[in-house]
Structure formats: C-alpha cells, structure tokens
Design an enzyme around this catalytic site. Structure first.
Site: not given
Ligand code: GLU
Length: 418
Positions: A67, A91, A103, A187, A217, A348
C-alpha cells in the site's frame, strides 16, 4: 547527504538494535520485493509525444498487500521511491493496518501539464503497472502532486482494463466513485487528533503558536484544524515563499489567497502580514513546527535555528539524521512521520474496507475510527519511548518492527526442530 533509501534503512537497523527482534525480518527488509522502473510515454496537447521516468516499488508484503501513494514531482527518482516505500512498510505496521508498503512516482512537474495531459499520464501509469495492482496485491493512493482526480482517472482505467468495477484497487478516490468521506483531510486530521490526545504530555495549550512549512493538502487542512481549535498559526510557507504575522494569520484569508493566486505570499502586505524568505520559516518563534512540505527540509544547516519545542512531521522524511541528532541533543520532541502523518493511509484502509464490504460509513464514523486508531498507536509508541528511554522516532520504528517480526515468526522460525 546520504541517499534517502539508505537513511530509511538505517533508521530501521538502528531500531532493531534496541529490541530483541528476529534477525530474519532485518535480513528481508533490506531488499525491496520488487521495484519497476519504466518509460511512460504520452501524447501532448500540441501533438508531439513525450516520455517520462516512472516507478512503482512494492517494498514488502509480510503483513498484507502492499500500500502506498503515487507522487508526481520533478524531483522523483528511484532512490526516493524505494525510501518512501520502506517508510510505508513501517507506517502500516506501526498503525496495525493489514498492509505492507509501496510507493510510486513519475518524474514530472504536474503544473507544467494541462489537465488532459495529466489524465493521459495517470491512465498511462495504470496501463503500465496494472498487472501488479489489485485489492489483494498492491493498492495505490495519492501523494505529493496527485489528487482524487488522479485517482479517479487511474481507477477508471483499471476498471476498463480488467473489465469489472474494482473500487478497492485504489484509494483516495472521489466520494462519488467509492472514495471515503473524510479521506481528503485525513493526513492532517490524524496528526491533529494525535496532538489533541498528547497535548498535556507535550505541554501544548490553547493559544500555542504554530508555524507550518508546506501548504499543500496536509498543510492547508492542518492550518484549518489548528486555527479552529484556538491555536495561533503565525507563519506558513509554500514553494514560492512564506508569510508571517506574530499576532496570528487569518487562515480563511490565506486559504482563499492560495486558491485564487496559487501561493500564500499573495496576501503579504495586508493586515500585518509580512513576507519572509521561505527558508526562514523553520526558525520562526513558535511552540509547534509542522513540517508538511517535502523530505530533507530540516538539515544540519538549519536545525540549530529551530525554536519550536515540538515538531510534527506531516511530510515523509522531512528531517535528515544529522538534524535529528542536533534536535535530540536540544531535547526537542519530534513526532515522527510514520505516526504523525499516518492518518492518510489509515483512512485509505477504511476506504478499502468500505469498498470490499460495499458499505458507506458516515463522516462521524470515519472520524471516530481515525481518532481511536491514532490514539491507540500513539499511546503504544509513547510507552516504548518511556520504557526504553528512546526518542519517539526510534519508538515508532521499534513498534513497527515488533509487528513485522511477529508476522514473520508466525510463519515459522529458525528455531523450529527438524
Ligand atoms: N501518500 C500517503 C502516505 O504517504 C498515503 C498513502 C495511502 O493512502 O496509501 O502515507
């Protein structure tokens, strides 16, 4: 400066030395599961074709399907994508989400493309990476330079290619296409709930002064939430510059200026608001510094000038290890990225659950669940920090590593007898 991927790995290795962790998890985590680097070619509006570098890294799936977001930015490179993917692995584990880490990115300045070109880029990205993506395999989301519109194009393209509607293959979609309520500000809101929960422990009280670096954002939503809660937002910056008002900025006006003119400095000169160089933002006199821009923004050269006692990392990797050391020596409290900005991936996850169950949760439910998750994992991280007398960053990585190694151990260990 060391490459970002090396820094990310080093943080994991250091945390592993603080606990008794199964060596096999470290052995495994040093190599990404798969990183794909490709050429992405689209037709531009004026008829020519143009090629871009694009990546997707599925870093680790020990705890579930991979993810992580997709970034459109001029500075994107393979090293950065892998670093951000390993951070996503930590994370998701730290938040106890049933996901591994990933990513993606395209090296492009999205502001230099028209909307139609961006649509071709988003759809082209999905065409290239579609075989690796899916609700049980790898689930993309927005990141820097991408939005719910980008996710809508990608989700639509995914559905067209596989010949069925699979909303759970992408998160951060518009609500009308199966997105979750509350994903847009998740976030910032996650970081905000965390601050609220730990305010007493951190010594933060109503009227505390805040500076926010980055007004995308996360930065914009954080400014709104903190100002509404009685904090005094004295300075904000974006890529073009910074503004300062020791009496507190009118956030509604700053948001309007950003919307109308694209940069916060457009309101400088009115109502006691002065323009300051963007790199002076971190040294503003304040109680809380929110880092919501990009990685490596706080480094050896400016860490010493930070006056804030508390630093919240809403961006991924905004503080270099050298700066970390300086700030730790000065007893500054850093609330680390893999906890502080995890509200985004947490909602998410809620979106993915809603899609799979064909449910829609109301906003109150999303907020309540996010708050519970943030508070639960923050308490666990704080407890590791207290018990082991380590920084919150080390504690967050320890917390994540314990979960990752538990998932590996559950598959059998080297100690099993023949
Ligand atoms: N890009 C965000 C992060 O770095 C969200 C990632 C997601 O929702 O999968 O945590």
């Amino acid at each position: 400066m060391a490459a970002l991927f090396k820094i990310a790995l080093e943080r994991i290795i250091q945390a592993s030395q603080l606990i008794k962790v199964d060596g096999s998890i470290l052995e495994r985590l040093q190599i990404p599961l798969e990183t794909t680097e490709v050429r992405l070619t689209i037709r531009m509006d004026e008829g020519s074709i143009r090629s871009f570098w694009a990546w997707r890294c599925r870093y680790d799936n020990t705890r579930g399907p991979t993810k992580g977001g997709i970034r459109f930015h001029n500075q994107v490179n393979g090293d950065e994508v892998q670093a951000l993917a390993v951070m996503m692995t930590a994370k998701c584990a730290a938040m106890d989400l049933p996901f591994g880490g990933a990513k993606g990115g395209v090296k492009v300045d999205p502001r230099s493309l028209s909307n139609r070109e961006l649509e071709r880029l988003a759809r082209g990205y999905m065409q290239i990476f579609v075989r690796g993506i899916g609700p049980d395999r790898d689930i993309p989301a927005p990141d820097v330079g991408t939005s719910e519109m980008t996710m809508a194009w990608m989700s639509d393209e995914y559905n067209a290619i596989v010949g069925k509607v699979v909303p759970a293959a992408i998160t951060g979609k518009p609500v009308a296409l199966g997105g979750s309520l509350g994903r847009d500000d998740a976030t910032a809101r996650g970081g905000y709930y965390l601050l609220q929960h730990k305010a007493a422990a951190l010594g933060l009280s109503c009227g505390a002064k805040v500076a926010i670096q980055g007004f995308g954002n996360a930065g914009q939503h954080m400014a709104k939430l903190l100002a509404a809660d009685g904090y005094k937002v004295v300075a904000v910056s974006d890529s073009k510059g910074a503004i300062h008002d020791p009496a507190g900025l009118d956030i509604t006006k700053v948001l309007q200026a950003k919307k109308d003119y694209g940069h916060v400095t457009s309101i400088a000169g009115s109502d006691g608001v002065s323009e300051i160089p963007a790199d002076e933002l971190v040294s503003i006199d304040c109680d809380l510094l929110v880092l919501a821009a990009l990685e490596n923004m706080v480094h050896e050269g400016n860490a010493g000038s930070i006056k804030a006692k508390i630093i919240l990392e809403l961006a991924n990797g905004p503080i270099t290890p050298e700066a970390d050391e300086i700030l730790n020596r000065k007893k500054r409290v850093i609330i680390p990225d893999i906890l502080a900005n995890a509200g985004g991936v947490t909602v998410s996850y809620f979106e993915w659950v809603q899609n799979r169950r064909a449910e829609r949760w109301d906003l109150e439910e999303v907020h309540a669940r996010l708050k519970t998750t943030m508070e639960r994992e923050a308490d666990a991280v704080w407890a590791h920090a207290r018990d082991k007398e380590i920084t919150l960053r080390s504690a967050a990585y320890v917390h994540a590593l314990l979960r990752l190694s538990e998932a590996l151990r559950a598959r059998g260990t080297a100690k099993f007898k023949r």
